[in-house]
Write a protein that holds these residues in place. Sequence first.
Motif, PDB file in Angstrom:
ATOM      1  N   PHE A  47       0.838  -1.190   0.000  1.00 20.38           N
ATOM      2  CA  PHE A  47       0.000   0.000   0.000  1.00 20.38           C
ATOM      3  C   PHE A  47       0.874   1.241   0.000  1.00 20.38           C
ATOM      4  CE2 PHE A  47      -2.262   3.220   2.570  1.00 20.38           C
ATOM      5  CZ  PHE A  47      -3.444   3.321   1.858  1.00 20.38           C
ATOM      6  N   ALA A  48       0.582   2.163  -0.917  1.00 23.02           N
ATOM      7  CA  ALA A  48       1.342   3.416  -0.942  1.00 23.02           C
ATOM      8  C   ALA A  48       0.556   4.495  -1.668  1.00 23.02           C
ATOM      9  CB  ALA A  48       2.689   3.212  -1.626  1.00 23.02           C
ATOM     10  N   PHE A  49       0.797   5.714  -1.243  1.00 24.69           N
ATOM     11  CA  PHE A  49       0.266   6.877  -1.943  1.00 24.69           C
ATOM     12  C   PHE A  49       1.382   7.499  -2.770  1.00 24.69           C
ATOM     13  CE2 PHE A  49      -2.511   6.845   1.858  1.00 24.69           C
ATOM     14  CZ  PHE A  49      -3.733   6.734   1.212  1.00 24.69           C
ATOM     15  N   ARG A  50       1.002   8.199  -3.808  1.00 24.65           N
ATOM     16  CA  ARG A  50       1.978   8.983  -4.563  1.00 24.65           C
ATOM     17  C   ARG A  50       2.555  10.049  -3.642  1.00 24.65           C
ATOM     18  NH1 ARG A  50      -1.931   7.660  -8.351  1.00 24.65           N
ATOM     19  NH2 ARG A  50      -1.063   6.870 -10.298  1.00 24.65           N
ATOM     20  N   GLY A  51       3.802  10.402  -3.861  1.00 24.08           N
ATOM     21  CA  GLY A  51       4.469  11.380  -3.017  1.00 24.08           C
ATOM     22  C   GLY A  51       3.784  12.730  -2.973  1.00 24.08           C
ATOM     23  N   ASN A  52       3.091  13.099  -4.047  1.00 18.50           N
ATOM     24  CA  ASN A  52       2.423  14.396  -4.083  1.00 18.50           C
ATOM     25  C   ASN A  52       0.985  14.342  -3.569  1.00 18.50           C
ATOM     26  OD1 ASN A  52       0.993  13.202  -6.170  1.00 18.50           O
ATOM     27  ND2 ASN A  52       1.753  14.594  -7.767  1.00 18.50           N
ATOM     28  N   GLY A  53       0.524  13.169  -3.155  1.00 14.40           N
ATOM     29  CA  GLY A  53      -0.812  13.035  -2.589  1.00 14.40           C
ATOM     30  C   GLY A  53      -1.946  13.110  -3.593  1.00 14.40           C
ATOM     31  N   ALA A  54      -1.653  12.998  -4.871  1.00 19.43           N
ATOM     32  CA  ALA A  54      -2.680  13.121  -5.903  1.00 19.43           C
ATOM     33  C   ALA A  54      -3.772  12.064  -5.791  1.00 19.43           C
ATOM     34  CB  ALA A  54      -2.039  13.045  -7.293  1.00 19.43           C
ATOM     35  N   ASP A  55      -3.494  10.952  -5.149  1.00 19.33           N
ATOM     36  CA  ASP A  55      -4.467   9.865  -5.043  1.00 19.33           C
ATOM     37  C   ASP A  55      -5.205   9.846  -3.705  1.00 19.33           C
ATOM     38  OD1 ASP A  55      -2.137   9.179  -3.720  1.00 19.33           O
ATOM     39  OD2 ASP A  55      -1.664   7.526  -5.068  1.00 19.33           O
ATOM     40  N   LEU A  56      -5.030  10.877  -2.907  1.00 23.21           N
ATOM     41  CA  LEU A  56      -5.743  10.965  -1.628  1.00 23.21           C
ATOM     42  C   LEU A  56      -7.192  11.380  -1.850  1.00 23.21           C
ATOM     43  CD1 LEU A  56      -3.299  12.801   0.787  1.00 23.21           C
ATOM     44  CD2 LEU A  56      -4.294  10.551   1.101  1.00 23.21           C
ATOM     45  N   ALA A  61     -10.155  11.170   6.504  1.00 25.20           N
ATOM     46  CA  ALA A  61      -9.195  11.461   7.576  1.00 25.20           C
ATOM     47  C   ALA A  61      -8.215  10.313   7.795  1.00 25.20           C
ATOM     48  CB  ALA A  61      -9.942  11.770   8.875  1.00 25.20           C
ATOM     49  N   LEU A  62      -8.671   9.069   7.657  1.00 26.89           N
ATOM     50  CA  LEU A  62      -7.785   7.924   7.856  1.00 26.89           C
ATOM     51  C   LEU A  62      -6.670   7.921   6.814  1.00 26.89           C
ATOM     52  CD1 LEU A  62      -7.069   5.295   9.334  1.00 26.89           C
ATOM     53  CD2 LEU A  62      -8.605   4.112   7.728  1.00 26.89           C
ATOM     54  N   TYR A  63      -7.019   8.073   5.549  1.00 31.00           N
ATOM     55  CA  TYR A  63      -5.993   8.099   4.499  1.00 31.00           C
ATOM     56  C   TYR A  63      -5.069   9.295   4.672  1.00 31.00           C
ATOM     57  CZ  TYR A  63      -8.109   4.286   1.777  1.00 31.00           C
ATOM     58  OH  TYR A  63      -8.571   3.075   1.332  1.00 31.00           O
ATOM     59  N   ARG A  64      -5.599  10.412   5.108  1.00 32.94           N
ATOM     60  CA  ARG A  64      -4.769  11.598   5.344  1.00 32.94           C
ATOM     61  C   ARG A  64      -3.731  11.289   6.434  1.00 32.94           C
ATOM     62  NH1 ARG A  64      -3.180  15.672   2.781  1.00 32.94           N
ATOM     63  NH2 ARG A  64      -5.230  15.769   1.866  1.00 32.94           N
ATOM     64  N   THR A  65      -4.166  10.584   7.490  1.00 31.22           N
ATOM     65  CA  THR A  65      -3.238  10.188   8.559  1.00 31.22           C
ATOM     66  C   THR A  65      -2.137   9.291   8.005  1.00 31.22           C
ATOM     67  OG1 THR A  65      -4.986  10.355  10.210  1.00 31.22           O
ATOM     68  CG2 THR A  65      -3.068   9.043  10.811  1.00 31.22           C
ATOM     69  N   PHE A  66      -2.517   8.324   7.156  1.00 26.08           N
ATOM     70  CA  PHE A  66      -1.520   7.439   6.538  1.00 26.08           C
ATOM     71  C   PHE A  66      -0.540   8.253   5.697  1.00 26.08           C
ATOM     72  CE2 PHE A  66      -4.627   3.592   6.384  1.00 26.08           C
ATOM     73  CZ  PHE A  66      -4.367   3.310   7.718  1.00 26.08           C
ATOM     74  N   THR A  72       6.281   5.613   5.606  1.00 28.54           N
ATOM     75  CA  THR A  72       5.562   4.367   5.868  1.00 28.54           C
ATOM     76  C   THR A  72       4.630   4.032   4.720  1.00 28.54           C
ATOM     77  OG1 THR A  72       5.678   4.737   8.239  1.00 28.54           O
ATOM     78  CG2 THR A  72       4.007   3.198   7.479  1.00 28.54           C
ATOM     79  N   PHE A  73       4.017   5.036   4.117  1.00 31.87           N
ATOM     80  CA  PHE A  73       3.005   4.819   3.081  1.00 31.87           C
ATOM     81  C   PHE A  73       3.242   5.645   1.819  1.00 31.87           C
ATOM     82  CE2 PHE A  73       0.836   4.048   7.183  1.00 31.87           C
ATOM     83  CZ  PHE A  73       0.529   2.714   7.012  1.00 31.87           C
ATOM     84  N   ARG A  74       4.486   6.007   1.531  1.00 28.80           N
ATOM     85  CA  ARG A  74       4.787   6.795   0.333  1.00 28.80           C
ATOM     86  C   ARG A  74       5.474   5.922  -0.704  1.00 28.80           C
ATOM     87  NH1 ARG A  74       5.239  12.555   1.694  1.00 28.80           N
ATOM     88  NH2 ARG A  74       3.486  12.819   3.111  1.00 28.80           N
ATOM     89  N   GLU A  75       4.922   5.926  -1.897  1.00 35.91           N
ATOM     90  CA  GLU A  75       5.449   5.117  -3.001  1.00 35.91           C
ATOM     91  C   GLU A  75       6.943   5.366  -3.195  1.00 35.91           C
ATOM     92  OE1 GLU A  75       4.371   4.264  -7.693  1.00 35.91           O
ATOM     93  OE2 GLU A  75       3.390   5.922  -6.661  1.00 35.91           O
ATOM     94  N   GLY A  76       7.688   4.260  -3.378  1.00 36.38           N
ATOM     95  CA  GLY A  76       9.109   4.354  -3.654  1.00 36.38           C
ATOM     96  C   GLY A  76       9.991   4.483  -2.434  1.00 36.38           C
TER      97      GLY A  76
END
Length: 184
Positions: A47-56, A61-66, A72-76
């Motif tokens: 599980f990971a989000f793009r570094g720029n948060g474009a997929d948030l 609020a839960l995903y924002r916390t991640f 811990t949850f940033r792609e790459g």
Amino acid sequence: MTTALIIGDLQQGITGGYPFARQVLPPLTEVLPRARSAGALVVFVHFAFRGNGADLLPDNALYRTFFEAGDTFREGTAGTEIALPVADADVVVLKRRTSAFAGTDLDLVLRARGVDTIAIAGVATGAMVAATAYDGADRGYRVTVLRDGCADGDPAVHDFFMDAVFPSRGFTVTPCADWHPEPA
């Protein structure tokens, strides 16, 4: 019958930051060689989000916390690296939502390999495991959940899903030691 073992969210940032997640590593380490030797497809989902948060999602609020947890949850980043040994024949899927199927090519990969049965392990039981099990069943897969291959931050939630919810949905629940995939 062709089986896939789907192991979700056992990545360095989670196993390093959430002690409950580490307890599933020993039983899964033991089940991996058995799955591979039987010809089961092993799929690791992280599980990971793009570094720029474009997929948030803007109001989640839960995903924002991640996302705000950083590596811990940033792609790459090292936090999203798989915490178990990945073999060349295994498949690694990146997801950005709770279910291993949501927005990924997991279903395409499973169908290409003729998979009709999935065994699910990982964390958390009440999140990734449950969402992936429901999603898999909706897509026509037979579902097994590996009881000690899953964990939740709240043990009562884990037990509730394993003892009541999953069996009531027709999912097989079994310990890792008793799980034997059908030969390919």
